[in-house]
Design a protein around this motif. Structure first.
Motif, PDB file in Angstrom:
ATOM      1  N   THR A 124       0.790  -1.166  -0.118  1.00  0.00           N
ATOM      2  CA  THR A 124      -0.005  -0.092   0.038  1.00  0.00           C
ATOM      3  C   THR A 124       0.780   1.498  -0.005  1.00  0.00           C
ATOM      4  OG1 THR A 124      -1.742  -1.179   1.318  1.00  0.00           O
ATOM      5  CG2 THR A 124      -1.866   1.312   1.246  1.00  0.00           C
ATOM      6  N   MET A 125       0.484   2.004  -0.707  1.00  0.00           N
ATOM      7  CA  MET A 125       1.165   3.561  -0.872  1.00  0.00           C
ATOM      8  C   MET A 125       0.108   4.469  -0.428  1.00  0.00           C
ATOM      9  SD  MET A 125       2.811   5.797  -3.931  1.00  0.00           S
ATOM     10  CE  MET A 125       4.331   4.501  -4.400  1.00  0.00           C
ATOM     11  N   GLN A 126       0.837   5.340   0.720  1.00  0.00           N
ATOM     12  CA  GLN A 126      -0.262   6.573   1.159  1.00  0.00           C
ATOM     13  C   GLN A 126       0.566   7.749   0.964  1.00  0.00           C
ATOM     14  OE1 GLN A 126      -0.606   5.381   5.160  1.00  0.00           O
ATOM     15  NE2 GLN A 126      -2.666   4.688   5.030  1.00  0.00           N
ATOM     16  N   ASN A 127      -0.121   8.861   1.057  1.00  0.00           N
ATOM     17  CA  ASN A 127       0.458  10.536   0.766  1.00  0.00           C
ATOM     18  C   ASN A 127       0.751  10.610   2.417  1.00  0.00           C
ATOM     19  OD1 ASN A 127      -2.033  11.324   1.568  1.00  0.00           O
ATOM     20  ND2 ASN A 127      -2.507  11.840  -0.356  1.00  0.00           N
ATOM     21  N   LEU A 128       1.154  11.960   2.717  1.00  0.00           N
ATOM     22  CA  LEU A 128       1.527  12.512   3.959  1.00  0.00           C
ATOM     23  C   LEU A 128       0.173  12.816   4.510  1.00  0.00           C
ATOM     24  CD1 LEU A 128       4.592  14.724   3.883  1.00  0.00           C
ATOM     25  CD2 LEU A 128       4.546  12.501   4.616  1.00  0.00           C
ATOM     26  N   ALA A 129      -0.824  12.846   3.869  1.00  0.00           N
ATOM     27  CA  ALA A 129      -2.151  13.187   4.918  1.00  0.00           C
ATOM     28  C   ALA A 129      -3.017  11.802   5.211  1.00  0.00           C
ATOM     29  CB  ALA A 129      -2.994  13.922   3.819  1.00  0.00           C
ATOM     30  N   GLY A 130      -2.067  10.815   4.898  1.00  0.00           N
ATOM     31  CA  GLY A 130      -2.593   9.441   5.242  1.00  0.00           C
ATOM     32  C   GLY A 130      -3.727   8.933   4.380  1.00  0.00           C
ATOM     33  N   ASP A 131      -3.885   9.444   3.219  1.00  0.00           N
ATOM     34  CA  ASP A 131      -4.680   8.997   2.108  1.00  0.00           C
ATOM     35  C   ASP A 131      -4.174   8.008   1.115  1.00  0.00           C
ATOM     36  OD1 ASP A 131      -6.615  10.999   2.693  1.00  0.00           O
ATOM     37  OD2 ASP A 131      -5.606  12.433   1.365  1.00  0.00           O
ATOM     38  N   LYS A 132      -4.827   6.744   1.068  1.00  0.00           N
ATOM     39  CA  LYS A 132      -4.408   5.955   0.366  1.00  0.00           C
ATOM     40  C   LYS A 132      -4.087   6.130  -1.256  1.00  0.00           C
ATOM     41  CE  LYS A 132      -5.846   1.598   1.053  1.00  0.00           C
ATOM     42  NZ  LYS A 132      -6.679   0.082   1.249  1.00  0.00           N
TER      43      LYS A 132
END
Length: 148
Positions: A124-132
């Motif tokens: 899984t990859m997420q951005n800094l906001a925690g969004d997948k």
């Protein structure tokens, strides 16, 4: 084996190295991160006046952190040196949101299996906001060089 040693053993170099840091790694998985430099060449043409990171590069980032780094760690635990190639054998990735130039992403990988030098992981990859950003399963073979 330390995170820095693993990054050094990766068979990639800039501009095709998509691993900045490995935050944690064990026999079950890995967590790492990468920040997409806005000066990376592919942003010049993908897309005009509104660049985003190509899906193939996101997949490659997932593979470098979640598959290859973990495979090198697992081989070292078996007291085998990695001195060969990695061949991607399968990918199944779902993309949910774009990654823009300058964004940092976090990759989390969970080992599904590692046998006969083939590794398969749920990543899984997420951005800094925690969004997948994206997720899926990737698999690859670790192939020794003919002389090693």
């Amino acid at each position: 084996m330390t995170s820095k040693e693993i990054i050094t053993l990766l068979p990639y170099s800039k501009p095709f190295l998509f691993v900045d840091d490995i935050e944690s790694i064990n026999e079950d998985g890995v967590r790492g991160s990468f920040t997409f430099d806005p000066e990376l060449d592919f942003y010049k043409g993908h897309f005009k006046n509104n660049p985003i990171t190509p899906g193939v590069i996101l997949t490659e980032t997932m593979a470098q952190i979640g598959l290859v780094s973990l495979g090198i760690f697992l081989l070292s635990a078996k007291e085998e040196d990695f001195n060969g190639q990695v061949a991607m054998t399968s990918t199944n990735v779902e993309f949910l949101r774009p990654v823009f130039p300058g964004e940092k992403v976090s990759v989390v990988s969970e080992k599904i299996y590692f046998r006969f030098n083939k590794l398969k992981c749920k990543i899984t990859m997420q951005n800094l906001a925690g969004d997948k950003v994206c997720y899926g399963e990737l698999a690859g073979m670790f192939i020794k060089n003919a002389n090693g």
